[in-house]
Design a protein around this motif. Sequence first.
Motif, PDB file in Angstrom:
ATOM      1  N   ASP A  44      14.475  51.734  31.493  1.00 36.52           N
ATOM      2  CA  ASP A  44      13.041  51.870  31.284  1.00 36.52           C
ATOM      3  C   ASP A  44      12.240  51.019  32.262  1.00 36.52           C
ATOM      4  N   CYS A  45      12.817  50.687  33.410  1.00 33.16           N
ATOM      5  CA  CYS A  45      12.138  49.857  34.406  1.00 33.16           C
ATOM      6  C   CYS A  45      10.812  50.507  34.816  1.00 33.16           C
ATOM      7  N   ARG A  46       9.732  49.740  34.739  1.00 35.22           N
ATOM      8  CA  ARG A  46       8.407  50.280  35.037  1.00 35.22           C
ATOM      9  C   ARG A  46       8.071  50.252  36.522  1.00 35.22           C
ATOM     10  N   THR A  47       8.749  49.389  37.275  1.00 42.02           N
ATOM     11  CA  THR A  47       8.478  49.274  38.714  1.00 42.02           C
ATOM     12  C   THR A  47       9.785  49.317  39.493  1.00 42.02           C
ATOM     13  N   PRO A  48      10.498  50.434  39.450  1.00 38.69           N
ATOM     14  CA  PRO A  48      11.809  50.500  40.110  1.00 38.69           C
ATOM     15  C   PRO A  48      11.735  50.192  41.602  1.00 38.69           C
ATOM     16  N   GLY A  49      12.614  49.303  42.028  1.00 33.23           N
ATOM     17  CA  GLY A  49      12.676  48.943  43.435  1.00 33.23           C
ATOM     18  C   GLY A  49      11.478  48.183  43.946  1.00 33.23           C
ATOM     19  N   ALA A  50      10.714  47.553  43.041  1.00 34.34           N
ATOM     20  CA  ALA A  50       9.486  46.861  43.456  1.00 34.34           C
ATOM     21  C   ALA A  50       9.231  45.615  42.613  1.00 34.34           C
ATOM     22  N   HIS A  51      10.299  44.909  42.249  1.00 33.87           N
ATOM     23  CA  HIS A  51      10.132  43.691  41.465  1.00 33.87           C
ATOM     24  C   HIS A  51      11.275  42.730  41.771  1.00 33.87           C
ATOM     25  N   PRO A  52      11.088  41.420  41.521  1.00 33.10           N
ATOM     26  CA  PRO A  52      12.169  40.462  41.745  1.00 33.10           C
ATOM     27  C   PRO A  52      13.336  40.717  40.809  1.00 33.10           C
ATOM     28  N   LEU A  53      14.528  40.360  41.273  1.00 32.03           N
ATOM     29  CA  LEU A  53      15.715  40.446  40.433  1.00 32.03           C
ATOM     30  C   LEU A  53      15.794  39.224  39.523  1.00 32.03           C
ATOM     31  N   ASP A  54      16.101  39.450  38.265  1.00 31.52           N
ATOM     32  CA  ASP A  54      16.282  38.343  37.331  1.00 31.52           C
ATOM     33  C   ASP A  54      17.507  37.518  37.714  1.00 31.52           C
ATOM     34  N   CYS A  55      17.390  36.219  37.563  1.00 32.28           N
ATOM     35  CA  CYS A  55      18.529  35.295  37.705  1.00 32.28           C
ATOM     36  C   CYS A  55      19.092  35.229  39.128  1.00 32.28           C
ATOM     37  N   THR A  79      16.387  43.417  48.106  1.00 35.42           N
ATOM     38  CA  THR A  79      15.286  43.564  49.053  1.00 35.42           C
ATOM     39  C   THR A  79      14.626  42.198  49.251  1.00 35.42           C
ATOM     40  N   VAL A  80      13.867  42.082  50.318  1.00 39.81           N
ATOM     41  CA  VAL A  80      13.184  40.829  50.637  1.00 39.81           C
ATOM     42  C   VAL A  80      11.782  40.864  50.038  1.00 39.81           C
ATOM     43  N   MET A  81      11.506  39.938  49.123  1.00 39.24           N
ATOM     44  CA  MET A  81      10.188  39.861  48.499  1.00 39.24           C
ATOM     45  C   MET A  81       9.608  38.465  48.724  1.00 39.24           C
ATOM     46  N   LEU A  82       8.286  38.411  48.830  1.00 37.93           N
ATOM     47  CA  LEU A  82       7.579  37.151  49.044  1.00 37.93           C
ATOM     48  C   LEU A  82       6.692  36.859  47.836  1.00 37.93           C
ATOM     49  N   PRO A  83       6.772  35.630  47.275  1.00 40.02           N
ATOM     50  CA  PRO A  83       5.871  35.269  46.189  1.00 40.02           C
ATOM     51  C   PRO A  83       4.460  35.023  46.703  1.00 40.02           C
ATOM     52  N   VAL A  84       3.494  35.641  46.072  1.00 42.80           N
ATOM     53  CA  VAL A  84       2.092  35.495  46.453  1.00 42.80           C
ATOM     54  C   VAL A  84       1.498  34.315  45.673  1.00 42.80           C
ATOM     55  N   GLY A  85       0.517  33.645  46.260  1.00 41.91           N
ATOM     56  CA  GLY A  85      -0.166  32.562  45.579  1.00 41.91           C
ATOM     57  C   GLY A  85       0.288  31.181  45.988  1.00 41.91           C
ATOM     58  N   ARG A  86       1.266  31.103  46.868  1.00 45.14           N
ATOM     59  CA  ARG A  86       1.741  29.803  47.361  1.00 45.14           C
ATOM     60  C   ARG A  86       1.196  29.552  48.761  1.00 45.14           C
ATOM     61  N   GLY A 158       1.780  34.671  40.762  1.00 45.59           N
ATOM     62  CA  GLY A 158       2.518  35.450  39.779  1.00 45.59           C
ATOM     63  C   GLY A 158       2.860  36.851  40.240  1.00 45.59           C
ATOM     64  N   THR A 159       2.381  37.246  41.416  1.00 45.58           N
ATOM     65  CA  THR A 159       2.708  38.560  41.952  1.00 45.58           C
ATOM     66  C   THR A 159       3.632  38.410  43.161  1.00 45.58           C
ATOM     67  N   TYR A 160       4.242  39.523  43.554  1.00 51.39           N
ATOM     68  CA  TYR A 160       5.194  39.529  44.668  1.00 51.39           C
ATOM     69  C   TYR A 160       4.960  40.780  45.509  1.00 51.39           C
ATOM     70  N   ILE A 161       5.155  40.635  46.815  1.00 54.11           N
ATOM     71  CA  ILE A 161       5.090  41.797  47.692  1.00 54.11           C
ATOM     72  C   ILE A 161       6.445  41.978  48.373  1.00 54.11           C
ATOM     73  N   THR A 162       6.772  43.223  48.662  1.00 57.00           N
ATOM     74  CA  THR A 162       7.968  43.520  49.452  1.00 57.00           C
ATOM     75  C   THR A 162       7.640  43.292  50.919  1.00 57.00           C
ATOM     76  N   ALA A 163       8.525  42.598  51.621  1.00 55.32           N
ATOM     77  CA  ALA A 163       8.279  42.243  53.014  1.00 55.32           C
ATOM     78  C   ALA A 163       9.054  43.161  53.955  1.00 55.32           C
ATOM     79  N   PRO A 164       8.530  43.415  55.144  1.00 53.99           N
ATOM     80  CA  PRO A 164       9.301  44.131  56.154  1.00 53.99           C
ATOM     81  C   PRO A 164      10.594  43.377  56.470  1.00 53.99           C
ATOM     82  N   PRO A 165      11.691  44.071  56.693  1.00 45.11           N
ATOM     83  CA  PRO A 165      11.814  45.524  56.847  1.00 45.11           C
ATOM     84  C   PRO A 165      12.338  46.216  55.596  1.00 45.11           C
TER      85      PRO A 165
END
Length: 207
Positions: A44-55, A79-86, A158-165
């Motif tokens: 039931d993932c609401r944001t498949p392939g667009a969220h940080p992995l737990d743990c 995937t490579v994700m960057l935390p926003v707000g830092r 508290g949000t994250y963006i997917t980074a290139p590539p």
Amino acid sequence: MHSGSRLRFRAESIAVAEFTGLHRWSVVPGARVREGACSCGRFDCRTPGAHPLDCSPEVPAGTMLAEATAMWAKIPDATVMLPVGRAFDVIEVSESAGRRALVRLERMGLPLGPVTATPDGRAQFFVAPGSADQLPELLYRLGWDHTDALDLRGLGSGTYITAPPSDRSGLGPVRWLREPDLLSETTPPPARLLLGTLAYVAHRSRG
């Protein structure tokens, strides 16, 4: 890994090392879409392939090349994700509006940070931390008291963006519209410098 996966992993591990060691951004491992499902395993993932992995361990800002590469090798399918707000916040508009605004801003000679384009048609402008919280007030001062007329939003802590590539949501890779450099990634511009142009172009695009 097959050859495509090896090439993808190599490109993403190089990006991780550059982000942490050169640009001083933390990196968070993210989920990926595989065969139509999110790699997190939740049906039931609401944001498949667009969220940080737990743990999964964060690769902290300042991690050097060898250590960052070794850490990423333990999670090769992330995937490579960057935390926003830092180190930065993000102002997001449609990609078409973002491209037009970027041309205007560059012609004006304003300081700019990195800008990404997502495969679902969004442009993401890196701005100074705290900008997302200031966005409603800044827009009001510019005369935009009805912000629902703008296809524009701020992403903050508290949000994250997917980074290139990396791929996002199984739709394709995120790309740079303006790549980070040694100045812009450490001192992203205040949102107020860009917001007038972004809001105007976003409004015209919707019209």
